[in-house]
Design an enzyme around this catalytic site. Sequence first.
Site, short mmCIF file in Angstrom:
data_model
loop_
_atom_site.label_atom_id
_atom_site.label_comp_id
_atom_site.label_asym_id
_atom_site.label_seq_id
_atom_site.Cartn_x
_atom_site.Cartn_y
_atom_site.Cartn_z
CD GLU A 163 -2.87 -1.25 2.37
OE1 GLU A 163 -2.83 -0.34 3.21
OE2 GLU A 163 -3.64 -2.21 2.45
CG ASN A 204 -0.62 -7.14 -1.30
OD1 ASN A 204 -1.19 -7.78 -2.18
ND2 ASN A 204 -1.10 -7.06 -0.06
CG HIS A 240 -9.81 -5.69 0.78
ND1 HIS A 240 -10.06 -6.83 1.51
CD2 HIS A 240 -8.50 -5.43 0.93
CE1 HIS A 240 -8.93 -7.24 2.10
NE2 HIS A 240 -7.97 -6.41 1.75
CD GLU A 270 -4.56 -7.96 1.78
OE1 GLU A 270 -5.41 -7.22 2.31
OE2 GLU A 270 -3.33 -7.75 1.88
CG ASP A 272 -12.62 -8.88 1.94
OD1 ASP A 272 -12.60 -7.90 1.15
OD2 ASP A 272 -12.11 -8.82 3.07
#
Length: 373
Positions: A163, A204, A240, A270, A272
């Site tokens: 990030e 990432n 996400h 990740e 979701d």
Amino acid sequence: MYFSTSSLALLASAPLAALAGKPSPGLDTLAKKAGLKYFGAATDSPGQRERAGFESAYPQYDEIMWKSREFGQTTPTNGQKWLFSEPKRGEFNFTEATIVTSLAHKNHKTLRCHALVWHSQLAPWVEETEWTPEELEQVIVDHITGVMGHFKGECYAWDVVNEALNEDGTYRSSVFYDTLGEDFLKIAFRTASKIDPDAKLYYNDYNIESPGVKAEGAQRIVRLLKDEGIRIDGVGLQAHFVAESHPTIDDHISTIKGFTKLGVEVAFTELDVRMQVNATEKGLVLQKEAYKNAVGACVQVCGCVGVTIWDFYDPFSWVPPVFPGQGAALLWFEDFTKHPAYDGVVEALTNNTGKGKGKGKGKKRSVNLLEGY
Ligand SMILES: *[C@@H]1O[C@H](CO)[C@@H](O)[C@H](O)[C@H]1NC(C)=O
Ligand SMILES: *[C@@H]1O[C@H](CO)[C@@H](O)[C@H](O)[C@H]1NC(C)=O
Ligand SMILES: *[C@@H]1O[C@H](CO)[C@@H](O)[C@H](O)[C@H]1NC(C)=O
């Protein structure tokens, strides 16, 4: 979280209805048949969960996480983060991380390791000190050397920098960027490449799953490192998503290809898909589409190696504490029944009509990488 199973049954699609009653072969089994290296789920140590107010023992959870064929890979959700792994300068603590990594080894799960340099969940001592660039460089080198060195040889991949970008694609202000500029990325990847030569080194980030300025920012990071001859092997798309406004499969495909063209692999790291709770049928249908698009894109593009969901059990998701009123983001409800999105993942992994990597072509991933051109 609650959603009645009888109304969920209406959502089952025709091909899956045919499978009704048969046990699922497991998402990881299907992913490998589709040519991916793994389908995985991040997980936390029971100690970390207890700290968040949960019981320590969840036998049904452990059965799915470790004993089933649903997941062939895991990522320790928290234990390797700086806050836990080097809470004081030079004092490394691998207790929490090792609970997860040793379970992974015992149960033959591939490990993605996470995350070496990140502005969040950072040990306070790093942020509270006024560093000169030289001092902070040493702090980063020591941290990567200590943490990555400890897990040397255990991790398929490491998220080396997490990030670093703002939504507009510029660099995010952080103690690392504010002190060192973009050199902090070079320092981190250069150090990581020396400490564990066998681990894939990833950048990432989130909101880089669709074309746009932030994805371009991530491409810029790949080029920055490659132009200096510094190794970077992959870009992690955190993924996400929000059920109501998720990316299309074409968005994913063109973004993934944008990265593989630069000579790096890609993974969904990740995944979701959150929604307002209690979940509605409409929300769950949109969620199914979102999961299916991400997994389907990964299957279709050579160079996308695998998919990790950020835990698999709704109560353990990071979403409800961070986005009050939202949740139901994962594939298993609180009562351990599966979301319709589980079937969406199965459909994406068994979509043999596509020109994807196809059955059994999974072994030649590094070669396939070049087919993106
Ligand atoms: C390391 O972390 C564990 C688990 O969080 C904690 O119980 C232990 O006290 C820590 N060790 C040191 C030396 O701080
Ligand atoms: C959500 O569902 C649960 C279980 O049926 C119920 O107790 C709760 O009141 C519902 N919450 C809302 C906001 O509707
Ligand atoms: C399934 O395959 C078809 C044909 O290649 C493709 O158009 C579609 O996007 C695929 N769907 C998913 C979810 O992967």
